[in-house]
Motif scaffolding. Structure first.
Motif, PDB file in Angstrom:
ATOM      1  N   ARG A  81      40.041  32.312  40.907  1.00 12.16           N
ATOM      2  CA  ARG A  81      39.358  33.418  41.601  1.00 12.16           C
ATOM      3  C   ARG A  81      38.382  32.881  42.641  1.00 12.16           C
ATOM      4  N   LYS A 117      45.953  43.509  45.636  1.00 14.25           N
ATOM      5  CA  LYS A 117      46.833  44.583  46.086  1.00 14.25           C
ATOM      6  C   LYS A 117      46.860  44.615  47.607  1.00 14.25           C
ATOM      7  N   SER A 176      40.997  30.655  35.099  1.00 12.70           N
ATOM      8  CA  SER A 176      41.124  31.829  35.963  1.00 12.70           C
ATOM      9  C   SER A 176      39.932  31.920  36.911  1.00 12.70           C
ATOM     10  N   ARG A 223      44.884  38.491  38.321  1.00 14.06           N
ATOM     11  CA  ARG A 223      45.609  39.632  38.885  1.00 14.06           C
ATOM     12  C   ARG A 223      45.790  39.429  40.381  1.00 14.06           C
TER      13      ARG A 223
END
Length: 328
Positions: A83, A131, A79, A128
């Motif tokens: 990122r 957004k 991850s 994640r």
């Protein structure tokens, strides 16, 4: 080439090799694009975006790991590696929407690798997604939308009359029936909304079928196009055809609206899709019910349709501030 010609071949057919991948992964990437273009029938613009996104990731990974990228490299991603890639893209000014698309493309590629015997990387499930701020649609005014969908606004255009009628008919379906451009161009001659036929059965996103009413002015626009079209249109053929008689490209309609923007003094936000936004916004402004508008647009979720309440509210506030004695 005719000014009304279709765009070039999909990028997957003539894209250069993947210079930052090893031979095995480059072959798998090529096979993935062939799968997307052939079996999945992914749009050419989406293929181009996925190709660019994958190349950018492979270029980053080759520097990050200090070696050409292999399938094993992708399977072993952490991850933190992912990122780091997203952070590097942020530093170049890439927005959240582009990052979301890039992640979606990379996930699709790793799923393809898994179906072809390669282990799936857990990194994509662990990271994640950024957004993205929800962008409000920018509808045209009712007068501008009517003008874009009319033949009269094309006065002085030196293209054939049947082409002008065709463009007006397509755009009339976008504004008068709320269709997506792909939905309008998928209509067959046997399905044409003419005469007493005042509804269309539309297959939209996710193969979801809906029925939409077609008002008389829109039907008259389609009839005018059919009366002028120089090509035979048997029932099984597409209703709208290009200058050489083949299926009409969406890019042709986009260019037609670009021409009208200058002629009518419209902003850059005036696009074919803005007519669909205008359909929803104007219906809501005239008292249309959100659930009904949801069905007409073919939205799977009411929350998608509710963005138009924000658009309508903002227009009301602007009108209030402009008109009220204390609003300034």
């Amino acid at each position: 080439m005719s000014r009304d010609a279709a765009p070039a071949r999909p990028p997957s057919q003539d894209a250069p090799p993947f210079p930052h991948a090893d031979a095995e992964l480059a072959g798998l990437a090529k096979a993935w694009f062939e799968h997307l273009a052939g079996e999945r029938r992914v749009a050419a613009l989406t293929l181009e975006a996925y190709s660019r996104d994958l190349r950018q990731f492979l270029a980053f990974a080759a520097v990050h790991f200090g070696a050409p990228v292999s399938a094993a490299t992708l399977c072993g991603l952490s991850s933190g590696d992912l990122r780091a890639f997203l952070a590097s893209r942020r530093e170049t000014g890439v927005g959240s929407r582009s990052l979301l698309r890039q992640l979606a493309g990379l996930r699709s590629f790793t799923r393809y690798l898994e179906r072809n015997g390669k282990p799936q990387s857990a990194a994509f499930a662990a990271v994640r997604a950024p957004k993205a701020a929800r962008r409000l649609p920018k509808p045209l005014t009712a007068a501008s939308a009517r003008a874009v969908a009319s033949v009269e606004a094309r006065a002085g255009d030196d293209r054939p009359a049947w082409v002008l009628a065709r463009d007006a008919a397509v755009l009339g379906l976008l504004y008068g029936a709320g269709l997506r451009i792909s939905e309008a161009l998928a209509i067959r001659r046997s399905e044409a909304p003419v005469g007493e036929r005042d509804a269309l059965r539309v297959v939209g996103k996710g193969r979801k079928t809906r029925e939409v009413p077609v008002i008389a002015p829109v039907r008259r626009g389609v009839e005018a196009y059919l009366a002028l079209c120089p090509y035979p249109l048997p029932p099984e053929r597409h209703l709208f055809v290009g200058a050489r008689g083949g299926p009409l490209s969406p890019r042709v309609i986009q260019l037609a609206v670009e021409r009208l923007r200058g002629a009518l003094g419209l902003p850059d936000s005036a696009t074919p899709h803005a007519l669909r936004h205008s359909f929803a916004t104007h219906l809501l402004g005239r008292g249309g019910d959100l659930r009904t508008i949801q069905e007409l647009l073919g939205h799977a979720s009411l929350s998608t349709t509710q963005i138009y309440t924000a658009v309508d509210s903002s227009r009301l506030i602007e009108a209030y501030r402009a008109a009220h004695p204390r609003g300034r």
